[in-house]
Design a protein around this motif. Structure first.
Motif, PDB file in Angstrom:
ATOM      1  N   ARG A  17       1.839 -17.396  37.342  1.00 33.45           N
ATOM      2  CA  ARG A  17       1.281 -18.748  37.462  1.00 33.45           C
ATOM      3  C   ARG A  17       0.690 -19.214  36.124  1.00 33.45           C
ATOM      4  N   GLN A  18       0.069 -18.300  35.413  1.00 34.09           N
ATOM      5  CA  GLN A  18      -0.608 -18.658  34.168  1.00 34.09           C
ATOM      6  C   GLN A  18       0.376 -19.038  33.061  1.00 34.09           C
ATOM      7  N   HIS A  19       1.507 -18.297  32.979  1.00 33.90           N
ATOM      8  CA  HIS A  19       2.431 -18.503  31.853  1.00 33.90           C
ATOM      9  C   HIS A  19       3.819 -18.981  32.278  1.00 33.90           C
ATOM     10  N   GLY A  20       3.954 -19.382  33.546  1.00 28.79           N
ATOM     11  CA  GLY A  20       5.246 -19.843  34.015  1.00 28.79           C
ATOM     12  C   GLY A  20       5.777 -21.033  33.237  1.00 28.79           C
ATOM     13  N   THR A  21       4.903 -22.010  32.990  1.00 25.89           N
ATOM     14  CA  THR A  21       5.351 -23.204  32.261  1.00 25.89           C
ATOM     15  C   THR A  21       5.736 -22.869  30.816  1.00 25.89           C
ATOM     16  N   ASP A  22       5.075 -21.856  30.221  1.00 28.64           N
ATOM     17  CA  ASP A  22       5.423 -21.447  28.854  1.00 28.64           C
ATOM     18  C   ASP A  22       6.861 -20.908  28.803  1.00 28.64           C
ATOM     19  N   LEU A  23       7.251 -20.166  29.865  1.00 30.24           N
ATOM     20  CA  LEU A  23       8.622 -19.655  29.910  1.00 30.24           C
ATOM     21  C   LEU A  23       9.614 -20.802  30.050  1.00 30.24           C
ATOM     22  N   LEU A  24       9.274 -21.792  30.865  1.00 28.18           N
ATOM     23  CA  LEU A  24      10.165 -22.935  31.031  1.00 28.18           C
ATOM     24  C   LEU A  24      10.387 -23.646  29.700  1.00 28.18           C
ATOM     25  N   VAL A  25       9.324 -23.766  28.897  1.00 24.72           N
ATOM     26  CA  VAL A  25       9.448 -24.381  27.567  1.00 24.72           C
ATOM     27  C   VAL A  25      10.353 -23.540  26.673  1.00 24.72           C
ATOM     28  N   ALA A  26      10.185 -22.204  26.741  1.00 21.71           N
ATOM     29  CA  ALA A  26      11.013 -21.304  25.923  1.00 21.71           C
ATOM     30  C   ALA A  26      12.484 -21.417  26.310  1.00 21.71           C
ATOM     31  N   LEU A  27      12.744 -21.560  27.601  1.00 18.79           N
ATOM     32  CA  LEU A  27      14.130 -21.712  28.057  1.00 18.79           C
ATOM     33  C   LEU A  27      14.708 -23.040  27.566  1.00 18.79           C
ATOM     34  N   ARG A  28      13.900 -24.097  27.648  1.00 19.06           N
ATOM     35  CA  ARG A  28      14.348 -25.417  27.163  1.00 19.06           C
ATOM     36  C   ARG A  28      14.660 -25.374  25.675  1.00 19.06           C
ATOM     37  N   ASP A  29      13.774 -24.705  24.910  1.00 15.60           N
ATOM     38  CA  ASP A  29      13.976 -24.612  23.460  1.00 15.60           C
ATOM     39  C   ASP A  29      15.238 -23.827  23.125  1.00 15.60           C
ATOM     40  N   ALA A  30      15.669 -22.960  24.069  1.00 19.24           N
ATOM     41  CA  ALA A  30      16.887 -22.176  23.853  1.00 19.24           C
ATOM     42  C   ALA A  30      18.110 -22.873  24.443  1.00 19.24           C
ATOM     43  N   ASP A  31      17.954 -24.158  24.780  1.00 16.62           N
ATOM     44  CA  ASP A  31      19.037 -24.977  25.335  1.00 16.62           C
ATOM     45  C   ASP A  31      19.537 -24.455  26.684  1.00 16.62           C
ATOM     46  N   VAL A  32      18.644 -23.851  27.458  1.00 16.90           N
ATOM     47  CA  VAL A  32      18.950 -23.453  28.828  1.00 16.90           C
ATOM     48  C   VAL A  32      18.382 -24.525  29.745  1.00 16.90           C
ATOM     49  N   THR A  33      19.220 -25.132  30.555  1.00 18.68           N
ATOM     50  CA  THR A  33      18.798 -26.242  31.401  1.00 18.68           C
ATOM     51  C   THR A  33      18.200 -25.734  32.705  1.00 18.68           C
ATOM     52  N   VAL A  34      16.929 -26.047  32.933  1.00 16.09           N
ATOM     53  CA  VAL A  34      16.224 -25.684  34.162  1.00 16.09           C
ATOM     54  C   VAL A  34      16.327 -26.843  35.139  1.00 16.09           C
ATOM     55  N   THR A  35      16.825 -26.567  36.343  1.00 16.02           N
ATOM     56  CA  THR A  35      16.981 -27.628  37.347  1.00 16.02           C
ATOM     57  C   THR A  35      15.912 -27.572  38.438  1.00 16.02           C
ATOM     58  N   GLY A  36      15.114 -26.501  38.447  1.00 10.89           N
ATOM     59  CA  GLY A  36      14.053 -26.395  39.434  1.00 10.89           C
ATOM     60  C   GLY A  36      13.289 -25.095  39.260  1.00 10.89           C
ATOM     61  N   PHE A  37      12.044 -25.063  39.756  1.00  9.87           N
ATOM     62  CA  PHE A  37      11.268 -23.830  39.686  1.00  9.87           C
ATOM     63  C   PHE A  37      10.202 -23.832  40.779  1.00  9.87           C
TER      64      PHE A  37
END
Length: 352
Positions: free
Chosen positions: A304-324
């Protein structure tokens, strides 16, 4: 949970299970099932069950989980005296499965994966035949039949042939025939496989009812929700060995933390890349990262604390997140963490 931690958790669970068995024996409380060092090796040399220790107290609703081929059905067949153990001691309702098989069979009910009812007989005739087979006194049969058909909600169709029944009705009738002699212990081997959710829930209600009446239930199932809802305690078997044991809540706590489910756009290559990014993410150094059908799952104390940080890292790596989503662990997560694989339940449904 990292792989080493998964193994440590499994070891702790095994130790807890062995300790539970010892406590049951030392306390002098009656055990419906008492197993010490059970082994079964088939003629071709396959070791189906290896060194299983287990104690199931009277009145408990006990769940036995494992992937196909793990040893579940082999173990339950030993308990029901359908197979003879290669080594170890097994007592069921106080009777030795080797030297007292008849007494064991007289004291248990056994509902196999396939129904054993006669489709040409009516519901009442099926239960009456079971009464005769189990030696229920003649003067008690009519009352017993009426009681059981009412219990499984088939009293209104008592005079209908079983061939006219849906899959769920046949399962309930099969359960009734397994209980005609009022056994203190019932084995249910994947009793709801292939049923739709409505039919499954009706059987759940029935199983709860007989357990509330004092019947010990030993359940094998492919449905982890079923085990979570019904069972007081669970054991997980893998490659013939018990690898975890405890209450559903205890096993969920072993997983630790919360689960971050991330849905991704793309196929296996994208999921593999996202999983690698999550494993290399510093905040999730001790996390368990798995690939799922929709993306990846991350189990960690800091989800919960760092979940959004991982989503940002995935976005920066051009991985498209469609839901979480962030949620508490389920038994599915427990099973995956302990065994490294998902429990494959054919949930395509069946007759209602």
């Amino acid at each position: 949970m990292s792989q080493p931690e998964s193994k440590e958790a499994a070891a702790r669970s095994r130790e807890a299970g062995s300790a539970e068995a010892e406590r049951t024996r030392d306390s002098g409380s009656a055990a419906a099932i008492d197993v010490d060092g059970l082994e079964l090796v088939y003629a071709d040399g396959t070791a189906a069950v290896r060194g299983v220790d287990m104690a199931v107290p009277e009145g408990e609703f006990f769940g036995f989980l494992g992937p196909n081929g793990a040893g579940k059905t082999t173990t339950i067949k030993v308990f029901a005296t359908l197979l003879s153990p290669t080594a170890g001691e097994v007592r069921v309702n106080g009777f030795d499965v080797r030297s007292e098989p008849r007494k064991v069979r007289e004291s248990i009910g056994y509902m196999a994966q396939e129904t054993s009812i006669d489709p040409e007989l009516t519901a009442e005739e099926n239960v009456r035949f079971a009464c005769e087979a189990y030696g229920v006194p003649r003067g008690e049969r009519s009352e017993r039949i009426a009681e059981l058909l009412d219990l499984v909600d088939l009293a209104d169709v008592a005079d209908k042939r079983a061939e006219e029944f849906s899959g769920g009705m046949k399962k309930r009738l099969d359960a009734a025939t397994a209980l005609v002699h009022r056994p203190p212990l019932v084995f249910l081997d994947e009793p709801t496989t292939g049923l739709d959710p409505k039919a499954r829930n009706r059987l759940w209600e029935y199983f709860r009812r007989i357990n509330d009446q004092g019947t010990t239930i030993f359940l094998t199932t492919q449905y982890l929700e079923e085990a979570d809802q019904l069972c007081d305690r669970l054991a997980v078997i893998l490659d013939g060995e018990i690898v975890a044991e405890g209450s559903p809540a205890d096993l969920k706590r072993e997983v630790g933390g919360e689960v971050l489910d991330v849905e991704l756009e793309g196929g296996p290559a994208v999921r593999e890349r996202a999983a690698r990014i999550a494993r290399e993410f510093e905040a999730f150094a001790d996390a368990s990262v798995t690939e799922t059908d929709e993306g990846i799952g991350v189990t960690a104390e800091t989800a919960r604390q760092h979940g959004t940080d991982l989503l940002v890292a995935l976005r920066d790596a051009d991985v498209t997140v469609t839901g979480f989503n962030i949620r508490a662990p389920t038994l599915d997560d427990v099973f995956l963490a302990i065994t490294g694989e998902e429990l494959d339940a054919d949930d395509t449904g069946g007759a209602p």
